[in-house]
Design a protein around this motif. Structure first.
Motif, PDB file in Angstrom:
ATOM      1  N   ILE A 557      -4.517  -0.999  -3.696  1.00 20.93           N
ATOM      2  CA  ILE A 557      -4.751  -1.459  -2.326  1.00 20.93           C
ATOM      3  C   ILE A 557      -4.169  -2.867  -2.138  1.00 20.93           C
ATOM      4  O   ILE A 557      -3.455  -3.138  -1.171  1.00 20.93           O
ATOM      5  CB  ILE A 557      -6.263  -1.444  -1.997  1.00 20.93           C
ATOM      6  CG1 ILE A 557      -6.773  -0.001  -1.926  1.00 20.93           C
ATOM      7  CG2 ILE A 557      -6.545  -2.159  -0.680  1.00 20.93           C
ATOM      8  CD1 ILE A 557      -8.286   0.108  -1.933  1.00 20.93           C
ATOM      9  N   ASP A 558      -4.476  -3.750  -3.091  1.00 20.58           N
ATOM     10  CA  ASP A 558      -3.940  -5.109  -3.026  1.00 20.58           C
ATOM     11  C   ASP A 558      -2.416  -5.092  -3.026  1.00 20.58           C
ATOM     12  O   ASP A 558      -1.770  -5.841  -2.282  1.00 20.58           O
ATOM     13  CB  ASP A 558      -4.434  -5.930  -4.234  1.00 20.58           C
ATOM     14  CG  ASP A 558      -5.916  -6.252  -4.135  1.00 20.58           C
ATOM     15  OD1 ASP A 558      -6.482  -6.064  -3.044  1.00 20.58           O
ATOM     16  OD2 ASP A 558      -6.492  -6.674  -5.149  1.00 20.58           O
ATOM     17  N   ALA A 559      -1.835  -4.242  -3.898  1.00 18.01           N
ATOM     18  CA  ALA A 559      -0.376  -4.182  -4.009  1.00 18.01           C
ATOM     19  C   ALA A 559       0.259  -3.675  -2.718  1.00 18.01           C
ATOM     20  O   ALA A 559       1.291  -4.195  -2.273  1.00 18.01           O
ATOM     21  CB  ALA A 559       0.022  -3.281  -5.185  1.00 18.01           C
ATOM     22  N   VAL A 560      -0.361  -2.666  -2.100  1.00 19.83           N
ATOM     23  CA  VAL A 560       0.174  -2.125  -0.841  1.00 19.83           C
ATOM     24  C   VAL A 560       0.164  -3.200   0.248  1.00 19.83           C
ATOM     25  O   VAL A 560       1.150  -3.399   0.968  1.00 19.83           O
ATOM     26  CB  VAL A 560      -0.639  -0.884  -0.396  1.00 19.83           C
ATOM     27  CG1 VAL A 560      -0.302  -0.496   1.038  1.00 19.83           C
ATOM     28  CG2 VAL A 560      -0.352   0.286  -1.331  1.00 19.83           C
ATOM     29  N   ILE A 561      -0.969  -3.919   0.343  1.00 17.94           N
ATOM     30  CA  ILE A 561      -1.074  -4.991   1.354  1.00 17.94           C
ATOM     31  C   ILE A 561      -0.021  -6.062   1.084  1.00 17.94           C
ATOM     32  O   ILE A 561       0.678  -6.517   2.002  1.00 17.94           O
ATOM     33  CB  ILE A 561      -2.494  -5.600   1.339  1.00 17.94           C
ATOM     34  CG1 ILE A 561      -3.514  -4.574   1.836  1.00 17.94           C
ATOM     35  CG2 ILE A 561      -2.555  -6.864   2.195  1.00 17.94           C
ATOM     36  CD1 ILE A 561      -4.967  -4.993   1.623  1.00 17.94           C
ATOM     37  N   SER A 562       0.117  -6.457  -0.189  1.00 21.20           N
ATOM     38  CA  SER A 562       1.059  -7.525  -0.533  1.00 21.20           C
ATOM     39  C   SER A 562       2.509  -7.098  -0.324  1.00 21.20           C
ATOM     40  O   SER A 562       3.332  -7.890   0.154  1.00 21.20           O
ATOM     41  CB  SER A 562       0.848  -7.968  -1.985  1.00 21.20           C
ATOM     42  OG  SER A 562      -0.386  -8.635  -2.123  1.00 21.20           O
TER      43      SER A 562
END
Length: 1444
Positions: A557-562
């Motif tokens: 999730i963090d990677a997708v947002i970033s």
């Protein structure tokens, strides 16, 4: 079926009806045919493919090993046939076909085309399919329960797997060579590791070194003996060089942009760059994960062997196989991690350099889409989160596969009873999905607040000097704390949701065992040791994937947002130096700049609300000097920025010819030496360099500076005066010899004499002959010397012409001379150099080239780095931040949680051993088991939430304490410490303390209590284990000590190497327009790549060191497993006098010995990682010991103090650092209350330092200062500063409403604010811009520099005080507005003490007194109207040079 019946008739002598062997036979025959066909088609292929010697060795060794094993099987079949046990026909077919495959491979290897055959895509794909076809046969063999057959088939499949992985890796490398011109760099990354060995080892030795990470040994030896330096680290492989990674990723991004211009995706770019090698690593992960289940299966066989009481050799084979499988898994595990880490490091360096490059190439207009804090977060947080996607993506499919295999194996043990456990898991899926969505939302909101906090922090650090003078630092701190509290709110939401995740997934295995065994017994089955402890081992295998899964989801999730955030930033338009419309052709060779109907704006939105430049038409001839004049906010600076291409061209066309040099209104100074700032990446020409320093009046300053031109200049030129910064930036522009030189108000920051000198010896000198010079200025001398004048008003060019014609036009007021104008001939106005510069002949350097002194200790200190292990005080401090009570509760709940889990397992072993006796009903056992499960669940919940609460409390305490210490630090600390270094603490280190450190500490605690539980249980169950504890602990402690000493140093080097990255990144954000103008993007990118290379080297060495440790620990653990297993076999055979317990306890010991492999490695890894993460706490604690300002005073001031504003300096001496010369020595003067005093002197004379002393920004070394009879040293510092009003040399506006900027404490009514704005002649512009509620952009970029100065003056007018200090407040204002302000100050400030530092003599002529400073000494004072008439006075010389 006819064919099958033909070759395998239904006869019991040759066929058992099992078609699985036939499947293997068919696969082998097809493989042989594929090889033969490919050999025929590739026989004419010419060319040579490079392959590493060890790859060739194993490509030949594995077929030989496979062939030998097939021959051995055939010999075994023959032997059995001779003994009267004839083999079935299909077994002969299978073994012979396997021998045929390996023989064909070896035969093909004799031909030139063999590498083309074995690396062919079809062959590689089919070999993987063939592996899957062999799985049913392996399963059937394991079902037969024959130990020898199981081991034999496992080895055959292992050789097949290794060969398949090897050919696929070779094929991948060959493909990458075809796609890259850098063939040598991609031959083999392992070759780079061999460079660290003193001799060239053989193939086997080289392979062994690679597998065991021996290349790190020299680094480890150095680390154990001394402090490591960057030179001690491993060299990077060529394909890990940041420059290579940058070019590779950038090419892929540009390809992606071409294919999808509107919405290019960074995710697909990364897939394009590293997708194939990443997917190949997936094969290695599959093998590694599958091998993880060998332990439980072998354990099952061993416990059954012990239950049966057999005395054959099978027990020893199984015991040793347990250890060997652990060792093999260790190799696979570390190699997978090593290759994945290398790929992550490549991606990280590629991302960081591509982000940096984008910042260099994006225009100011496009940059307005993102806040400065947001851009800094791209580098500090988003890049790391995107890189961490590499872990999460494979885990996303791997963890479910592991869970699936574990469940299948459970089914083989307890049949459908495992469905009870699956039900628990399935019920938790929607719960975890909901939690994951909540976490994603909280993370997004947290990142937004983090961006805002970093932006506010950067603002606070950048303007800390001004904020302290205003006494606003606490106000800004309170605003920053509000943002932090919102960030913590979302962080706490995330942490508590994470705690629920931990609870659900940590309790699942315990609940799983309860429901599974409960249902199994209720179904009427009898529990036995083999079933229970095989299931327990499988549960242990479930723990890691089940616990990891929520973190994997969070990471994704963090990677997708970033990646989305980075995609948006990377896809914004880049800077273009010249913007030309399609219809306009530039043909006039006489013109250097042509603007035709140009309309420009700072906004890049589709709907532009306000045009900054409105239908500008302008043509500037080549080689001319153009003076751009106009009132404040008329668009002068915007005109230059539009020519540079920094603004968005809405309509029309702009063309500029040739190279460009640019000096912005606020000069941009690079952190580095004076020489670095002047040459700015160009080659050093000593003669030209010396001439330019003289022309820019820098030679005297440099000759008086300790270190000469190699003296280090701090960030943003903190150790230079405003005039020195302007002259240094001008010297840079002149040195570059560009065709077009744009100077934005460069003369306003220097005094009149220096301005005359610069004008004559630089701007009008032969150094800039034939150059087109555009000068935005209010200087009358420069205007009169210009070839052409451009008058701007409200974004439009109102008039263009010569100075002579301007005098006769309606705009004559812009160029009128005031009462002391001496001549229209500017060059004649300037006296000899020695008169202007007020230095004697002997003061100047005698030779043409300045003598360079060796650099001394600069004002900027090197970043401190601790040595040795992380001190206990760091742990204690973190525990104190978390709260001692919460620390105790967390530790106690973790211990009790582990005790309940161990009790659960002991109860199961007791159940197994006593169930046959039927002493208790089944319900009794189940009830006790339920109690243990309930206790375990409750304690897990307590541990998870107490840890979350403690981590949050520590995060809040650390930030608040650090911020308070920084805000209370003296200005000297900020002058000596780059803001990037401080910001690193408040962004990257604080993020570690917020997020990473609690996470890794939680893992450490869980691993510690887990190991403690295992040690206690093994000692209780296996008495012989006690013999192993001491030697084992000795070896373990030696290995971990050897590693930790190096690991700590590597982590500290990592932190130190990270700071220059953020410092240089922050630096270029401010100076991007200067970098664009000078075309220095490649120079700065190269500098940044060097910083990243150091960071990359540290991380690479750190990775190999951690894997070196992990492998050796897993070897130790494998030995423990084998030892416990062998002792159990020996004990069961009755060869030892000590009774080693019941089958239940032996099974428990063996099931507990198996997790030691992962738990030991995990414990030390988490312990080391904790130490590494604690370096962030250590670095923050460094800044909690910084010196503090003496805020308290024993004098309590009256509310109306100062009453009169009388200021007295008594023998004051001030120096900024003990190593630097004093700024002024023994300075004494008195300013009567209610008088207006001007302070003048050449640049660097110490004018602004008087205000520094008065505001106690820097402590004085000697003497004292008295204001209205009170020694200011006795007064509370913030109280003192709040009693004075000041307009600083650099105008300061912050992001927020204009009302907040003028009256942040909400003390005044709107009417009074408007009156102050009217007095400063800025009211009209403010109303046009949107009134008091308009939003000011970062750094006040909504207004021009001159307008910002007027707003700062209005802010000072609002403040009711008897002392008003003006530091060059009219420097960037046109002469007309300056004249009006002079009158306003005279009328509005009657009865006030006004101290004015000025370069314009006209500003101070009307004042009551003037002080003339030279090199920190008061050389003259008196009434300016009187001493201006004395031709021998210094003031007269300034006035004469000024030509006001």
């Amino acid at each position: 079926m006819d064919f099958v019946n033909l070759i395998c008739p239904a006869s019991p002598n040759i066929w058992d009806g099992n078609g699985i062997s036939l499947l293997g036979f068919g696969a082998s025959i097809i493989t042989t045919l594929v090889i033969v066909v490919l050999a025929i088609t590739e026989r004419t292929t010419r060319g040579r493919r490079k392959i590493h010697p060890y790859e060739k060795f194993f490509l030949l060794l594995l077929p030989v090993v496979g062939g030998c094993m097939a021959c051995f099987d055939i010999i075994t079949l023959l032997s059995n046939t001779r003994k009267g046990h004839p083999a079935l026909y299909h077994e002969w077919l299978l073994r012979c076909s396997q021998l045929l495959v390996w023989a064909t491979v070896l035969l093909v290897s004799r031909f030139d085309c063999w590498l083309f055959v074995l690396s062919n895509r079809i062959f590689c794909f089919w070999w993987i399919v063939k592996l899957f076809l062999g799985i049913p046969f392996l399963q059937a063999t394991f079902t037969s329960m024959e130990v020898f057959s199981c081991i034999n088939e496992s080895l055959i499949l292992l050789v097949d797997m290794l060969f398949g992985i090897l050919v696929n890796i070779i094929r991948m490398k060959q493909a990458s060579r075809r796609n890259s011109s850098m063939e040598e760099s991609l031959i083999s990354y392992e070759m780079d590791m061999d460079d660290h060995f003193p001799s060239n080892p053989g193939i086997l030795a080289s392979f062994w070194n690679l597998m065991t990470f021996k290349s790190i040994n020299p680094v480890m030896e150095h680390g154990a003996k001394k402090q490591l330096g960057f030179d001690d680290l491993l060299q990077l492989p060529i394909d890990m060089d940041p420059l290579f990674c940058h070019d590779y990723l950038l090419n892929c991004w540009e390809d992606q942009t071409r294919h999808d211009c509107s919405h290019p995706s960074l995710f697909w770019t990364i897939c394009c760059a590293y997708g194939w090698p990443y997917m190949c690593l997936g094969l290695l992960k599959v093998l590694n994960d599958c091998l993880g289940f060998a332990g439980p299966l072998l354990l099952n066989r061993l416990i059954k062997y012990l239950q049966e009481g057999s005395v054959n050799v099978d027990g020893y084979l199984l015991a040793i196989s347990l250890g060997l499988s652990s060792i093999l898994k260790s190799f696979l595990d570390t190699q997978y991690t090593f290759r994945l880490s290398k790929l992550k490091l490549k991606l990280r360096s590629g991302l960081m350099t591509v982000i940096f490059r984008k910042c260099l190439h994006v225009s100011l207009a496009n940059k307005t889409q993102f806040s400065e804090g947001e851009i800094q977060t791209f580098m500090s947080v988003d890049a790391d989160r995107t890189v961490n996607m590499c872990n999460s993506f494979h885990d996303m499919w791997s963890l479910p596969v592991q869970i699936g295999i574990a469940l299948y194996l459970l089914y083989t043990q307890v049949q459908f009873a495992f469905v009870a456990g699956i039900t628990i898991t399935i019920l938790l899926i929607p719960v975890n999905k909901w939690i994951a969505e909540m976490i994603a939302s909280a993370t997004k909101n947290m990142m937004e607040q983090k961006d805002e906090r970093v932006r506010r922090t950067g603002e606070l650090l950048t303007y800390i000097r001004t904020l302290k003078m205003y006494g606003w630092e606490l106000l800004f701190t309170s605003w920053l704390m509000k943002t932090r509290s919102l960030e913590v709110k979302y962080l706490s939401t995330r942490k508590y949701l994470d705690a629920w995740c931990v609870f659900f997934w940590a309790t699942t295995p315990t609940l799983f065992s309860l429901f599974t065994f409960g249902l199994y017994v209720i179904m009427g089955n009898q529990l036995d040791a083999a079933t229970v402890f095989t299931c327990l081992a499988l549960f242990n295998n479930l723990i890691s994937p089940l616990n990891s899964f929520p973190w994997v989801i969070n990471g994704l999730i963090d990677a997708v947002i970033s990646t989305r955030r980075l995609s948006k930033f990377l896809s914004c338009a880049e800077y273009e130096s010249s913007c030309t419309s399609k219809v306009f052709n530039f043909t006039d060779e006489e013109m250097d700049i042509v603007m035709k109907d140009a309309c420009c704006a700072w906004s890049v939105d589709h709907e532009v609300k306000e045009l900054i430049l409105d239908h500008v038409n302008l043509a500037i001839p080549k080689g001319s000097l153009v003076a751009v004049i106009g009132e404040v906010g008329s668009g002068k600076s915007s005109l230059l920025n539009s020519i540079l291409g920094e603004m968005k061209l809405i309509k029309g066309s702009i063309y500029s010819r040739g190279s460009v040099a640019y000096v912005p209104q606020i000069p941009w100074i690079l952190s580095g030496t004076i020489r670095d700032n002047v040459i700015f990446g160009k080659d050093y020409d000593p003669i030209r360099y010396s001439a330019i320093l003289e022309a820019c009046a820098l030679d005297t300053d440099i000759s008086l500076t300790v270190g000469g031109d190699m003296a280090y200049i701090g960030e943003k030129g903190v150790n230079l005066s405003g005039g020195q910064r302007a002259r240094l930036a001008l010297a840079r522009a002149v040195y570059h010899g560009s065709d077009l030189i744009m100077l934005d108000d460069v003369l306003s920051a220097v005094d009149a004499q220096v301005a005359s000198w610069i004008l004559s010896n630089a701007i009008l000198s032969p150094l800039m002959e034939q150059k087109t010079r555009i000068l935005c200025t209010h200087n009358i001398q420069a205007i009169n010397a210009a070839d052409m004048i451009v008058i701007m008003d409200k974004g439009q060019v109102k008039w263009v012409g010569s100075p002579t014609s301007c005098s006769n036009s309606s705009y004559a007021s812009f160029v009128r001379h005031e009462e002391l104008n001496t001549s229209s001939n500017t060059k004649a106005q300037v006296e000899t150099r020695y008169t202007c510069m007020e230095v004697q002949e002997g003061d100047m350097a005698e030779s043409e080239v300045i003598n360079i002194i060796e650099p001394t200790d600069g004002i900027i200190k090197d970043e401190e780095r601790k040595e040795g292990r992380v001190e206990t005080t760091v742990y204690m401090n973190y525990a104190a931040f978390s709260g001692w009570y919460i620390t105790a509760i967390t530790c106690l709940s973790a211990l009790l949680m582990q005790a309940s889990r161990n009790g659960n397992d002991l109860w199961l072993s007791y159940w197994v051993d006593t169930a046959a006796l039927q002493d208790h009903p089944t319900s009794f056992y189940l009830v006790v088991l339920c109690i243990f499960c309930a206790a375990n669940s409750f304690l897990t919940l307590v541990r998870a939430f107490s840890f979350a609460y403690g981590g949050l409390r520590a995060a809040i305490q650390v930030h608040n304490n650090l911020l308070k210490k920084l805000v209370d630090a003296p200005i000297a600390f900020f002058d000596q410490t780059p803001s990037g270094r401080i910001l690193n603490r408040l962004s990257s280190d604080l993020y570690t303390i917020d997020d990473s450190l609690p996470f890794i500490l939680n893992i450490l605690l869980a691993n510690f209590v887990g190991l403690l539980g295992i040690a206690i249980i093994l000692s209780f169950v296996q008495v012989m284990f006690l013999l192993l504890i001491l030697p084992f602990w000795y070896v373990y402690s030696k290995v971990q000590f050897y590693y930790r000493s190096t690991s700590r140093e590597l982590r500290r080097l990592d932190s130190v190497s990270r700071s220059p990255i953020y410092a240089s990144f922050s630096e270029i954000l401010d100076g991007s327009s200067t970098i664009h103008a000078f075309k220095s993007e490649e120079f700065f990118l190269s500098r940044f790549i060097d910083h990243v290379k150091m960071y990359q080297k540290t991380s690479y060495s750190e990775t190999i060191a951690s894997l070196w440790l992990s492998l050796r620990l897993q070897f130790l653990a494998a030995f423990v497993v084998s030892y416990v297993a062998v002792m159990a076999v020996i004990g069961s055979n009755g060869y030892l006098p000590i009774n080693l317990g019941t089958p239940g306890l032996v099974g428990l010991a063996l099931s507990y010995a198996a997790p030691v492999v992962s738990l030991l490695g995990s414990f030390l890894t988490s312990f080391t990682e904790t130490e590494k993460e604690l370096v962030s706490v250590e670095r923050v604690l460094q800044y909690m010991d910084i010196p503090q300002e003496e805020l308290q005073g024993h004098k309590i001031l009256d509310a109306n103090w100062p009453y009169e504003g009388q200021i007295e300096f008594h023998h004051v001496t001030l120096r900024y650092m003990p190593s630097l010369p004093p700024v002024f020595r023994d300075l004494s003067f008195s300013i009567a209350g209610g008088t207006q005093v001007g302070i003048i002197g050449r640049t660097g004379a110490g004018k602004s330092s008087i205000l520094n002393a008065l505001f106690r920004l820097n402590p004085i070394c000697a003497g004292y200062i008295v204001v209205d009879g009170i020694n200011i040293a006795d007064v509370s510092l913030r109280d003192l500063r709040s009693r004075f009003a000041v307009v600083p040399q650099t105008p300061f506006l912050f992001k927020g409403t204009l009302r907040d900027n003028l009256d942040p404490f909400n003390l005044y009514e709107d009417l009074k604010i408007w009156q102050a704005l009217e007095k400063c002649h800025i009211e009209e512009e403010v109303r046009a811009a949107g009134g008091l509620d308009m939003q000011i952009k970062e750094s006040g970029t909504s207004f021009s520099v001159g307008q910002r100065q007027l707003l700062c003056l209005a802010r000072a007018f609002l403040k009711s005080t008897k002392v008003l200090c003006l530091d060059e407040c009219t420097a960037n204002i046109d002469t007309q507005t300056a004249s009006k302000l002079k009158d306003a100050i005279s009328s509005e400030c009657r009865g006030l003490t006004v101290i004015t530092i000025a370069h314009r003599i006209s500003t101070i002529l009307h004042m009551d007194n003037v002080l003339v400073l030279d090199q920190g000494v008061l050389v003259e004072q008196g009434n300016p109207q009187i001493i201006v008439k004395d031709e021998s006075s210094r003031f007269w010389r300034f006035a004469k040079a000024s030509s006001m």
